[in-house]
Design an enzyme around this catalytic site. Sequence first.
Site, PDB file in Angstrom:
ATOM      1  N   ARG A  20      11.150  -0.257  11.086  1.00  0.00           N
ATOM      2  CA  ARG A  20      10.020  -0.030  11.986  1.00  0.00           C
ATOM      3  C   ARG A  20      10.056  -0.977  13.184  1.00  0.00           C
ATOM      4  O   ARG A  20      10.411  -2.129  13.059  1.00  0.00           O
ATOM      5  CB  ARG A  20       8.704  -0.223  11.218  1.00  0.00           C
ATOM      6  CG  ARG A  20       8.273   1.031  10.496  1.00  0.00           C
ATOM      7  CD  ARG A  20       7.156   0.810   9.522  1.00  0.00           C
ATOM      8  NE  ARG A  20       6.026   0.063  10.027  1.00  0.00           N
ATOM      9  CZ  ARG A  20       4.922  -0.152   9.316  1.00  0.00           C
ATOM     10  NH1 ARG A  20       4.811   0.357   8.096  1.00  0.00           N
ATOM     11  NH2 ARG A  20       3.939  -0.849   9.808  1.00  0.00           N
TER      12      ARG A  20
ATOM     13  N   ARG B  67      -0.565  -8.441  13.468  1.00  0.00           N
ATOM     14  CA  ARG B  67      -1.101  -7.481  12.476  1.00  0.00           C
ATOM     15  C   ARG B  67      -1.901  -8.212  11.409  1.00  0.00           C
ATOM     16  O   ARG B  67      -2.950  -7.735  10.965  1.00  0.00           O
ATOM     17  CB  ARG B  67       0.050  -6.677  11.849  1.00  0.00           C
ATOM     18  CG  ARG B  67       0.556  -5.572  12.784  1.00  0.00           C
ATOM     19  CD  ARG B  67       1.963  -5.125  12.456  1.00  0.00           C
ATOM     20  NE  ARG B  67       2.104  -4.599  11.120  1.00  0.00           N
ATOM     21  CZ  ARG B  67       3.269  -4.440  10.509  1.00  0.00           C
ATOM     22  NH1 ARG B  67       4.400  -4.758  11.126  1.00  0.00           N
ATOM     23  NH2 ARG B  67       3.311  -3.946   9.300  1.00  0.00           N
TER      24      ARG B  67
ATOM     25  N   LYS C 226       0.840  -1.213   0.000  1.00  0.00           N
ATOM     26  CA  LYS C 226       0.000   0.000   0.000  1.00  0.00           C
ATOM     27  C   LYS C 226       0.868   1.253   0.000  1.00  0.00           C
ATOM     28  O   LYS C 226       0.652   2.161  -0.802  1.00  0.00           O
ATOM     29  CB  LYS C 226      -0.930   0.017   1.234  1.00  0.00           C
ATOM     30  CG  LYS C 226      -1.806  -1.198   1.387  1.00  0.00           C
ATOM     31  CD  LYS C 226      -2.698  -1.110   2.618  1.00  0.00           C
ATOM     32  CE  LYS C 226      -1.951  -1.096   3.926  1.00  0.00           C
ATOM     33  NZ  LYS C 226      -1.256  -2.354   4.272  1.00  0.00           N
TER      34      LYS C 226
ATOM     35  N   ARG D 299      12.085  -4.778   4.977  1.00  0.00           N
ATOM     36  CA  ARG D 299      11.750  -3.370   4.702  1.00  0.00           C
ATOM     37  C   ARG D 299      12.610  -2.401   5.522  1.00  0.00           C
ATOM     38  O   ARG D 299      12.891  -2.619   6.676  1.00  0.00           O
ATOM     39  CB  ARG D 299      10.280  -3.131   5.061  1.00  0.00           C
ATOM     40  CG  ARG D 299       9.893  -1.664   4.996  1.00  0.00           C
ATOM     41  CD  ARG D 299       8.424  -1.457   5.079  1.00  0.00           C
ATOM     42  NE  ARG D 299       7.824  -2.097   6.211  1.00  0.00           N
ATOM     43  CZ  ARG D 299       6.511  -2.220   6.373  1.00  0.00           C
ATOM     44  NH1 ARG D 299       5.695  -1.752   5.459  1.00  0.00           N
ATOM     45  NH2 ARG D 299       6.032  -2.801   7.432  1.00  0.00           N
TER      46      ARG D 299
ATOM     47  N   ARG E  10      -9.921   0.717   8.398  1.00  0.00           N
ATOM     48  CA  ARG E  10      -9.446  -0.613   8.786  1.00  0.00           C
ATOM     49  C   ARG E  10     -10.500  -1.384   9.549  1.00  0.00           C
ATOM     50  O   ARG E  10     -10.270  -2.533   9.919  1.00  0.00           O
ATOM     51  CB  ARG E  10      -8.242  -0.435   9.707  1.00  0.00           C
ATOM     52  CG  ARG E  10      -6.926  -0.800   9.079  1.00  0.00           C
ATOM     53  CD  ARG E  10      -5.859  -0.445  10.081  1.00  0.00           C
ATOM     54  NE  ARG E  10      -4.661  -1.185   9.901  1.00  0.00           N
ATOM     55  CZ  ARG E  10      -3.590  -0.716   9.266  1.00  0.00           C
ATOM     56  NH1 ARG E  10      -3.609   0.476   8.725  1.00  0.00           N
ATOM     57  NH2 ARG E  10      -2.516  -1.448   9.188  1.00  0.00           N
TER      58      ARG E  10
HETATM   59  P1  AP5 Z   1       4.867  -1.576   1.841  1.00  0.00           P
HETATM   60  O1  AP5 Z   1       4.492  -0.791   0.646  1.00  0.00           O
HETATM   61  O2  AP5 Z   1       5.637  -0.883   2.909  1.00  0.00           O
HETATM   62  O3  AP5 Z   1       3.587  -2.330   2.433  1.00  0.00           O
HETATM   63  P2  AP5 Z   1       2.308  -1.769   3.191  1.00  0.00           P
HETATM   64  O4  AP5 Z   1       1.115  -2.401   2.579  1.00  0.00           O
HETATM   65  O5  AP5 Z   1       2.353  -0.286   3.275  1.00  0.00           O
HETATM   66  O6  AP5 Z   1       2.554  -2.466   4.592  1.00  0.00           O
HETATM   67  P3  AP5 Z   1       2.503  -1.874   6.065  1.00  0.00           P
HETATM   68  O7  AP5 Z   1       3.285  -2.849   6.904  1.00  0.00           O
HETATM   69  O8  AP5 Z   1       2.905  -0.440   6.110  1.00  0.00           O
HETATM   70  O9  AP5 Z   1       1.008  -2.008   6.381  1.00  0.00           O
HETATM   71  P4  AP5 Z   1       0.332  -2.009   7.724  1.00  0.00           P
HETATM   72  O10 AP5 Z   1      -1.051  -1.929   7.298  1.00  0.00           O
HETATM   73  O11 AP5 Z   1       0.677  -3.145   8.614  1.00  0.00           O
HETATM   74  O12 AP5 Z   1       1.026  -0.784   8.492  1.00  0.00           O
HETATM   75  P5  AP5 Z   1       0.555   0.699   8.779  1.00  0.00           P
HETATM   76  O13 AP5 Z   1       1.752   1.569   8.793  1.00  0.00           O
HETATM   77  O14 AP5 Z   1      -0.586   1.054   7.896  1.00  0.00           O
HETATM   78  O15 AP5 Z   1       5.689  -2.857   1.327  1.00  0.00           O
HETATM   79  C1  AP5 Z   1       6.316  -3.747   2.249  1.00  0.00           C
HETATM   80  C2  AP5 Z   1       7.737  -4.082   1.757  1.00  0.00           C
HETATM   81  O16 AP5 Z   1       7.634  -4.879   0.577  1.00  0.00           O
HETATM   82  C3  AP5 Z   1       8.577  -2.855   1.378  1.00  0.00           C
HETATM   83  O17 AP5 Z   1       9.901  -3.080   1.763  1.00  0.00           O
HETATM   84  C4  AP5 Z   1       8.466  -2.770  -0.156  1.00  0.00           C
HETATM   85  O18 AP5 Z   1       9.639  -2.245  -0.747  1.00  0.00           O
HETATM   86  C5  AP5 Z   1       8.234  -4.228  -0.552  1.00  0.00           C
HETATM   87  N1  AP5 Z   1       7.290  -4.367  -1.661  1.00  0.00           N
HETATM   88  C6  AP5 Z   1       6.157  -3.637  -1.890  1.00  0.00           C
HETATM   89  N2  AP5 Z   1       5.526  -4.076  -3.002  1.00  0.00           N
HETATM   90  C7  AP5 Z   1       6.258  -5.130  -3.472  1.00  0.00           C
HETATM   91  C8  AP5 Z   1       6.133  -6.008  -4.598  1.00  0.00           C
HETATM   92  N3  AP5 Z   1       5.112  -5.881  -5.464  1.00  0.00           N
HETATM   93  N4  AP5 Z   1       7.084  -6.965  -4.769  1.00  0.00           N
HETATM   94  C9  AP5 Z   1       8.111  -7.091  -3.889  1.00  0.00           C
HETATM   95  N5  AP5 Z   1       8.308  -6.285  -2.835  1.00  0.00           N
HETATM   96  C10 AP5 Z   1       7.397  -5.316  -2.615  1.00  0.00           C
HETATM   97  O19 AP5 Z   1      -0.011   0.569  10.259  1.00  0.00           O
HETATM   98  C11 AP5 Z   1       0.851   0.308  11.355  1.00  0.00           C
HETATM   99  C12 AP5 Z   1       0.041   0.221  12.648  1.00  0.00           C
HETATM  100  O20 AP5 Z   1      -0.604   1.492  12.907  1.00  0.00           O
HETATM  101  C13 AP5 Z   1      -1.112  -0.785  12.677  1.00  0.00           C
HETATM  102  O21 AP5 Z   1      -0.667  -2.088  13.002  1.00  0.00           O
HETATM  103  C14 AP5 Z   1      -2.039  -0.174  13.723  1.00  0.00           C
HETATM  104  O22 AP5 Z   1      -1.580  -0.450  15.034  1.00  0.00           O
HETATM  105  C15 AP5 Z   1      -1.910   1.314  13.468  1.00  0.00           C
HETATM  106  N6  AP5 Z   1      -2.915   1.849  12.521  1.00  0.00           N
HETATM  107  C16 AP5 Z   1      -2.669   2.422  11.314  1.00  0.00           C
HETATM  108  N7  AP5 Z   1      -3.830   2.780  10.701  1.00  0.00           N
HETATM  109  C17 AP5 Z   1      -4.820   2.438  11.544  1.00  0.00           C
HETATM  110  C18 AP5 Z   1      -6.246   2.534  11.489  1.00  0.00           C
HETATM  111  N8  AP5 Z   1      -6.857   3.065  10.420  1.00  0.00           N
HETATM  112  N9  AP5 Z   1      -6.954   2.055  12.534  1.00  0.00           N
HETATM  113  C19 AP5 Z   1      -6.356   1.526  13.611  1.00  0.00           C
HETATM  114  N10 AP5 Z   1      -5.013   1.406  13.749  1.00  0.00           N
HETATM  115  C20 AP5 Z   1      -4.253   1.852  12.725  1.00  0.00           C
HETATM  116 MG    MG Z   2       2.608   1.081   4.838  1.00  0.00          MG
END
Ligand code: AP5
Ligand code: MG
Length: 218
Positions: free
Chosen positions: A161, A172, A13, A127, A88
Amino acid sequence: MNLILLGPPGAGKGTQAELLQKKLNVPKLSTGDMLRAAVKAGTEIGKLADSVMKAGQLVSDDIMINLIRERILESDCAQGFILDGFPRTTAQAEALDKMLVQMGKPLSLVIELTVNDEILIERIAGRFSCAACGTGYHDVFKPTQVKDTCDICGSHEFIRRKDDNRETVTSRLSAYHAQTAPLLPYYRNKSILRSVDGMAEIKDVTASINKVLGEASK
Ligand code: AP5
Ligand code: MG
């Protein structure tokens, strides 16, 4: 365009939102990034969110809904936005629908990145991002062009992270399947859900998203 990118942790994402914001010239609103900034700054929200994020659980709906409402009202969202990590839960999706109706900014599309759970741990474990400008990388899938040097700003400092460890990733993923996956039928019923193969290479995922956006604007 008002878009949502939906998918499990590590689906890509953030990677795709970063590319899309340049193409569409609208900001990406990443709730994970917003919370990490709040933790770093030591704000009230940051203090509440820190332990929840470390445990891989979800921060409360009230906090998240207010955070995103205030953000969407900022002037840079006037021409649209890309939501990454929000909504979410069903409560967040319903609150978003309500606020967007009030603001006269209906959702254009929800793009789901479909990925097998097995690859997600590998993606998350590799990552890292630039400590100065935040550009995201991967040890294997998206390394820097010059070793230990950010492609964008030239910085030599990188961070990983705190929630990117095997134990937290498992929580997660569970939170995603229990609380976020029900949003897929929610948006499918509104006929705005499009699914893209998130297992492909980064550039091919981008191409699939561009194709979906092109079809939507016909
Ligand atoms: P990346 O693009 O970083 O993946 P992502 O989908 O953004 O994954 P996240 O881990 O950021 O998602 P998340 O939902 O767990 O975390 P968030 O920060 O939103 O890609 C991952 C890796 O793979 C990278 O190294 C990239 O280079 C590589 N990659 C990407 N695409 C690829 C491909 N096609 N092929 C190969 N490699 C690839 O949330 C963190 C925390 O915040 C949550 O756990 C929660 O506690 C809280 N939080 C955030 N939003 C909310 C909400 N709305 N409600 C409640 N709690 C929330
Ligand atoms: Mg992300």
